[in-house]
Design a protein around this motif. Structure first.
Motif, PDB file in Angstrom:
ATOM      1  N   UNK B  36       1.146  -1.805  -0.119  1.00 50.18           N
ATOM      2  CA  UNK B  36       0.116   0.287  -0.101  1.00 50.18           C
ATOM      3  C   UNK B  36       1.117   1.710   0.171  1.00 50.18           C
ATOM      4  N   UNK B  38       0.596   5.678   0.931  1.00 49.60           N
ATOM      5  CA  UNK B  38      -0.151   6.490   1.340  1.00 49.60           C
ATOM      6  C   UNK B  38       0.588   7.905   1.408  1.00 49.60           C
ATOM      7  N   UNK B  41      -2.184  12.634   5.080  1.00 47.89           N
ATOM      8  CA  UNK B  41      -3.300  13.143   5.649  1.00 47.89           C
ATOM      9  C   UNK B  41      -4.521  12.799   4.577  1.00 47.89           C
ATOM     10  N   UNK B  42      -3.926  11.152   3.905  1.00 49.67           N
ATOM     11  CA  UNK B  42      -5.303  10.708   2.869  1.00 49.67           C
ATOM     12  C   UNK B  42      -4.504   9.059   3.751  1.00 49.67           C
ATOM     13  N   UNK B  43      -6.221   8.089   3.049  1.00 42.41           N
ATOM     14  CA  UNK B  43      -5.758   6.671   4.096  1.00 42.41           C
ATOM     15  C   UNK B  43      -5.042   5.827   2.369  1.00 42.41           C
ATOM     16  N   UNK B  44      -4.446   4.662   3.400  1.00 42.60           N
ATOM     17  CA  UNK B  44      -3.659   4.024   2.078  1.00 42.60           C
ATOM     18  C   UNK B  44      -4.260   3.703   0.691  1.00 42.60           C
ATOM     19  N   UNK B  46      -3.787   0.483  -2.582  1.00 39.96           N
ATOM     20  CA  UNK B  46      -3.154  -0.142  -2.846  1.00 39.96           C
ATOM     21  C   UNK B  46      -2.347  -0.229  -3.959  1.00 39.96           C
ATOM     22  N   UNK B  89       3.767   0.420   2.398  1.00 47.53           N
ATOM     23  CA  UNK B  89       3.395  -0.563   3.359  1.00 47.53           C
ATOM     24  C   UNK B  89       3.438  -1.583   3.139  1.00 47.53           C
ATOM     25  N   UNK B  98      -9.275 -11.819   5.251  1.00 51.49           N
ATOM     26  CA  UNK B  98      -8.654 -10.860   4.890  1.00 51.49           C
ATOM     27  C   UNK B  98      -8.212 -10.284   5.919  1.00 51.49           C
ATOM     28  N   UNK B  99      -8.325 -10.341   6.686  1.00 50.27           N
ATOM     29  CA  UNK B  99      -8.055  -8.969   7.988  1.00 50.27           C
ATOM     30  C   UNK B  99      -6.482  -8.317   7.741  1.00 50.27           C
ATOM     31  N   UNK B 100      -5.645  -7.441   6.966  1.00 48.47           N
ATOM     32  CA  UNK B 100      -4.551  -6.927   7.080  1.00 48.47           C
ATOM     33  C   UNK B 100      -3.596  -7.149   8.391  1.00 48.47           C
ATOM     34  N   UNK B 102      -0.160  -5.458   9.055  1.00 47.45           N
ATOM     35  CA  UNK B 102       1.061  -4.440   8.010  1.00 47.45           C
ATOM     36  C   UNK B 102       2.188  -4.217   8.755  1.00 47.45           C
ATOM     37  N   UNK B 103       3.973  -4.252   7.911  1.00 46.83           N
ATOM     38  CA  UNK B 103       4.731  -3.576   8.484  1.00 46.83           C
ATOM     39  C   UNK B 103       4.740  -2.086   9.710  1.00 46.83           C
ATOM     40  N   UNK B 104       5.707  -1.832   9.304  1.00 42.44           N
ATOM     41  CA  UNK B 104       5.334  -0.442   9.894  1.00 42.44           C
ATOM     42  C   UNK B 104       5.589   0.958   9.423  1.00 42.44           C
ATOM     43  N   UNK B 105       6.063   0.368   7.886  1.00 41.29           N
ATOM     44  CA  UNK B 105       5.949   1.332   6.764  1.00 41.29           C
ATOM     45  C   UNK B 105       7.910   1.855   6.518  1.00 41.29           C
TER      46      UNK B 105
END
Lengths: 115, 112
Positions: B36, B38, B41-44, B46, B89, B98-100, B102-105
């Motif tokens: 993802x 990001x 100010x925006x959502x991630x 894909x 991410x 399907x819950x993801x 995530x890595x820390x980015x």
């Protein structure tokens, strides 16, 4: 078409107050997720709704957190007796659901600041 | 227990260079690996995703390389552009659930 929307975009609250965050998923998406993103951190799963099944609440950090979803539409995340460590961006995402694409579409988030 | 480890935390690349971000996972039940992007100010959103039945997937300037035996996957951004400056991410999920995770980015800055 319209994407995932969240409201409010920003919320400042005093410690100890309750807050409600709203998510409007993409129409037709049966799956809805809430995540928390602390500053400089990755996204932390909170709760997952899939259709009419019982929600997966395994990510909720404490009993002060709860969420509801009305059918396959709007969801509300409620945080009771907010604490300073609750300050974060709360992100909602939706996807087509079981049997469909795994792609999750995220809203812009609600930035919560607890003073 | 952090199930998806991402590195580096931040990355500076010159325009036209190759950006490489790496992730490692622990849960062998994971079978879906998205990246993802990001912006502030925006959502991630894909960017690209891969399943473990292939070792590489390319979409435009973005390539995922996947090493199942090492439980690692990476994102390569070719000909990096200033507009690619964002936080990236990696994530993983299990089949039928399907819950993801995530890595820390990784905060990428592409200098002009």
């Amino acid at each position: 078409g319209a994407g995932v929307s969240q409201s409010p975009s920003n919320k400042v609250t005093e410690k100890g107050k309750d807050v409600e965050l709203r998510c409007d998923p993409i129409s037709g998406h049966t799956a809805l997720y809430w995540y928390r993103q602390r500053l400089g951190q990755g996204l932390e799963f909170l709760i997952y709704f899939q259709g009419n099944s019982a929600p997966d609440k395994s990510g909720l950090p404490s009993d002060r957190f709860s969420a509801e979803r009305t059918g396959e539409s709007v969801s509300t995340l409620t945080i009771q007796r907010t604490q300073q460590e609750d300050s974060a961006v709360y992100l909602c995402a939706s996807s087509i659901g079981q049997g469909g694409s795994h792609e999750q579409y995220f809203g812009p988030g609600t930035r919560l600041t607890v003073t | 227990q952090q199930q998806v480890k991402q590195s580096p935390q931040s990355l500076i690349v010159q325009k036209g260079g190759i950006s490489i971000i790496n992730c490692a996972y622990e849960n062998t039940a994971f079978d879906y690996f998205p990246w993802y992007q990001q912006f502030p100010g925006k959502g991630p959103a894909l960017l690209i995703a891969i399943r473990p039945d292939v070792s590489e997937k390319k979409e435009g300037r973005f390539t995922i390389s996947f090493n199942k035996s090492a439980k690692q996957f990476s994102l390569h951004i070719m000909d990096s552009q200033p507009g690619d400056s964002a936080t990236y991410f990696c994530a993983a999920s299990r089949g039928g659930y399907s819950t993801l995770t995530f890595g820390k980015g990784t905060m990428l800055l592409v200098s002009p």
